[in-house]
Write a protein that holds these residues in place. Structure first.
Motif, PDB file in Angstrom:
ATOM      1  N   LYS A   2      72.061 -51.887  12.961  1.00  0.00           N
ATOM      2  CA  LYS A   2      70.791 -52.606  13.024  1.00  0.00           C
ATOM      3  C   LYS A   2      69.819 -51.845  13.908  1.00  0.00           C
ATOM      4  N   SER A   3      68.530 -52.144  13.756  1.00  0.00           N
ATOM      5  CA  SER A   3      67.514 -51.477  14.552  1.00  0.00           C
ATOM      6  C   SER A   3      67.596 -51.923  16.008  1.00  0.00           C
ATOM      7  N   LEU A   4      67.397 -50.965  16.896  1.00  0.00           N
ATOM      8  CA  LEU A   4      67.385 -51.244  18.326  1.00  0.00           C
ATOM      9  C   LEU A   4      65.943 -51.492  18.734  1.00  0.00           C
ATOM     10  N   ARG A   5      65.700 -52.629  19.370  1.00  0.00           N
ATOM     11  CA  ARG A   5      64.340 -53.008  19.753  1.00  0.00           C
ATOM     12  C   ARG A   5      64.057 -52.512  21.167  1.00  0.00           C
ATOM     13  N   TRP A   6      63.093 -51.578  21.275  1.00  0.00           N
ATOM     14  CA  TRP A   6      62.824 -50.884  22.530  1.00  0.00           C
ATOM     15  C   TRP A   6      61.696 -51.525  23.322  1.00  0.00           C
ATOM     16  N   GLY A   7      61.899 -51.569  24.643  1.00  0.00           N
ATOM     17  CA  GLY A   7      60.846 -51.900  25.580  1.00  0.00           C
ATOM     18  C   GLY A   7      60.613 -50.703  26.476  1.00  0.00           C
ATOM     19  N   LEU A   8      59.368 -50.302  26.636  1.00  0.00           N
ATOM     20  CA  LEU A   8      59.032 -49.130  27.442  1.00  0.00           C
ATOM     21  C   LEU A   8      58.580 -49.577  28.827  1.00  0.00           C
ATOM     22  N   LEU A   9      59.288 -49.136  29.848  1.00  0.00           N
ATOM     23  CA  LEU A   9      58.972 -49.506  31.216  1.00  0.00           C
ATOM     24  C   LEU A   9      58.234 -48.336  31.856  1.00  0.00           C
ATOM     25  N   ALA A  10      56.899 -48.417  31.822  1.00  0.00           N
ATOM     26  CA  ALA A  10      55.918 -47.413  32.239  1.00  0.00           C
ATOM     27  C   ALA A  10      55.261 -46.842  30.982  1.00  0.00           C
ATOM     28  N   ALA A  11      54.033 -46.399  31.159  1.00  0.00           N
ATOM     29  CA  ALA A  11      53.230 -45.997  29.990  1.00  0.00           C
ATOM     30  C   ALA A  11      52.513 -44.678  30.245  1.00  0.00           C
ATOM     31  N   GLY A  12      53.275 -43.687  30.683  1.00  0.00           N
ATOM     32  CA  GLY A  12      52.707 -42.376  30.955  1.00  0.00           C
ATOM     33  C   GLY A  12      52.866 -41.407  29.797  1.00  0.00           C
ATOM     34  N   THR A  13      52.722 -40.138  30.097  1.00  0.00           N
ATOM     35  CA  THR A  13      52.754 -39.097  29.067  1.00  0.00           C
ATOM     36  C   THR A  13      54.094 -39.009  28.366  1.00  0.00           C
ATOM     37  N   ILE A  14      55.182 -39.011  29.136  1.00  0.00           N
ATOM     38  CA  ILE A  14      56.497 -38.886  28.513  1.00  0.00           C
ATOM     39  C   ILE A  14      56.846 -40.147  27.735  1.00  0.00           C
ATOM     40  N   ALA A  15      56.355 -41.311  28.189  1.00  0.00           N
ATOM     41  CA  ALA A  15      56.573 -42.553  27.444  1.00  0.00           C
ATOM     42  C   ALA A  15      55.896 -42.476  26.083  1.00  0.00           C
ATOM     43  N   ALA A  16      54.744 -41.833  26.029  1.00  0.00           N
ATOM     44  CA  ALA A  16      54.041 -41.677  24.748  1.00  0.00           C
ATOM     45  C   ALA A  16      54.845 -40.786  23.800  1.00  0.00           C
ATOM     46  N   GLY A 289      62.745 -34.817  15.026  1.00  0.00           N
ATOM     47  CA  GLY A 289      62.158 -34.632  16.342  1.00  0.00           C
ATOM     48  C   GLY A 289      63.143 -35.006  17.437  1.00  0.00           C
ATOM     49  N   LEU A 290      63.011 -34.363  18.599  1.00  0.00           N
ATOM     50  CA  LEU A 290      64.014 -34.521  19.641  1.00  0.00           C
ATOM     51  C   LEU A 290      64.048 -35.933  20.225  1.00  0.00           C
ATOM     52  N   PHE A 291      62.895 -36.571  20.386  1.00  0.00           N
ATOM     53  CA  PHE A 291      62.891 -37.931  20.923  1.00  0.00           C
ATOM     54  C   PHE A 291      63.361 -38.948  19.885  1.00  0.00           C
ATOM     55  N   ALA A 292      63.093 -38.684  18.606  1.00  0.00           N
ATOM     56  CA  ALA A 292      63.645 -39.534  17.550  1.00  0.00           C
ATOM     57  C   ALA A 292      65.162 -39.414  17.521  1.00  0.00           C
ATOM     58  N   ARG A 293      65.649 -38.191  17.685  1.00  0.00           N
ATOM     59  CA  ARG A 293      67.097 -37.949  17.738  1.00  0.00           C
ATOM     60  C   ARG A 293      67.715 -38.684  18.926  1.00  0.00           C
ATOM     61  N   GLU A 294      67.010 -38.661  20.057  1.00  0.00           N
ATOM     62  CA  GLU A 294      67.513 -39.329  21.248  1.00  0.00           C
ATOM     63  C   GLU A 294      67.607 -40.835  21.039  1.00  0.00           C
ATOM     64  N   ALA A 295      66.557 -41.433  20.458  1.00  0.00           N
ATOM     65  CA  ALA A 295      66.568 -42.880  20.211  1.00  0.00           C
ATOM     66  C   ALA A 295      67.705 -43.262  19.269  1.00  0.00           C
ATOM     67  N   ASP A 296      67.921 -42.479  18.231  1.00  0.00           N
ATOM     68  CA  ASP A 296      69.003 -42.765  17.290  1.00  0.00           C
ATOM     69  C   ASP A 296      70.377 -42.553  17.925  1.00  0.00           C
TER      70      ASP A 296
END
Length: 331
Positions: A2-16, A289-296
């Motif tokens: 199932k999809s993992l529902r993400w919450g981002l704690l901080a909204a800086g450059t790397i969070a983007a 993409g590397l961050f997509a790979r990380e999330a998966d």
């Protein structure tokens, strides 16, 4: 899965960058974002079409629709919010370094264990096909017995947090952590051990008036008789690279997976030069993409509570190495 529902704690450059990666992932969705400012959170949410935004981190942790938290605050705040996320029952992906000390990292790990949540330090480069292929070449003996490794990661511009000790400033913990991680990975691949730590750590640095390391060099003696030379900094112009030297040849990575351009899907190169032979260019394709790979990757290992490449033991071993390097340059 199932999809993992993400919450981002901080909204800086790397969070983007991570938010864009979640959008590209197969098993992640952006559910909420929190920032110190409600306006900043709202702007970030609008940019990525995130359903919910909060002006307080506590509100994000209280959201029942959020499964996992991505933490990208300044380094010294990582430990506090990782522990609070664990206590809220949220799975955790925390930017490197996990904390600024081994003692605090151990508390984070214990919080994850006690609350039965997933925890991973966000060393996204370790998941890149290039790095996996490099480790395979070493472990299969492509260059014989590994003798030495040379790793460099630096850039030549200062941002305020890097010059402020209170914000975890300094190059060792910001980019030198990649160098120690990679050098240790080479030793692990060469010796077949899951986690290694250096037997000896030496270092020198150029420190600013606040005692922050602007440029740092390190020498490690690793298991397997492997010597490592590390170079990092945020006031240093050099080419990032990885070089691994063996008894029967050498491996050269001209563009390591951690540099910005390698974060998108593309082909990278590893150059294998046998002793007395011609260089062979090995091309490694990254289709995600590397961050997509990380999330998966997080989604794939939620049930395990740890990721195989970045176990809690791996994180603690790297932090112990960083602490020893920082102590060496402060003498």
């Amino acid at each position: 899965m199932k999809s993992l529902r993400w919450g981002l704690l901080a909204a800086g450059t790397i969070a983007a960058e991570f938010a864009a990666g979640v959008e590209e992932s197969k098993h992640g969705v952006l559910e909420a974002v929190a920032a110190r400012s409600g306006d900043r959170a709202a702007e970030f949410a609008s940019r990525f079409e995130i359903p919910k935004c909060y002006g307080a981190y506590e509100d994000l942790l209280a959201d029942p629709d959020v499964d996992a938290i991505y933490i990208s605050t300044p380094h010294p705040l990582h430990g506090e919010w990782a522990i609070r996320a664990a206590e809220a029952g949220k799975h955790i992906l925390c930017e490197k370094p996990l904390t600024m000390s081994v003692a605090e990292a151990e508390k984070v790990v214990e919080a994850a264990r006690a609350n039965d949540v997933f925890l991973m330090e966000a060393f996204m480069y370790r998941l890149h096909p290039q790095i996996r292929r490099l480790a395979e070449l070493i472990s299969c003996g492509a260059i014989g017995e590994v003798r030495a490794v040379d790793v460099a990661f630096s850039y030549n511009f200062a941002v305020p947090r890097l010059t402020d000790p209170a914000l975890g400033g300094g190059g060792i913990f910001d980019v030198g952590c990649y160098c120690t991680s990679l050098a240790r990975l080479v030793s692990q691949a060469a010796t077949g051990q899951d986690v290694v730590e250096p037997e000896e750590v030496l270092g020198m640095a150029r420190l600013d008036e606040n005692g922050v390391d602007e440029v740092a060099f390190g020498l490690l003696r690793l298991p397997g008789g492997i010597l490592a030379q590390l170079a990092c900094g945020f006031q240093l112009t050099q080419d990032d690279h990885i070089r691994v030297y063996g008894s029967e040849g050498q491996l050269y990575v001209p563009k390591p997976a951690w540099i910005h351009e390698m974060r998108k899907p593309k082909t990278s190169q590893i150059v294998l030069t046998p002793e007395g032979g011609e260089p062979e260019v090995i091309e490694v394709e990254a289709t995600q993409g590397l961050f997509a790979r990380e999330a998966d990757h997080v989604a794939a290992h939620i049930a395990d509570r740890q990721a195989p490449e970045l176990t809690w033991a791996e994180t603690l071993a790297n932090l112990r190495t960083l602490e020893r390097w920082r102590e060496a340059v402060a003498r």
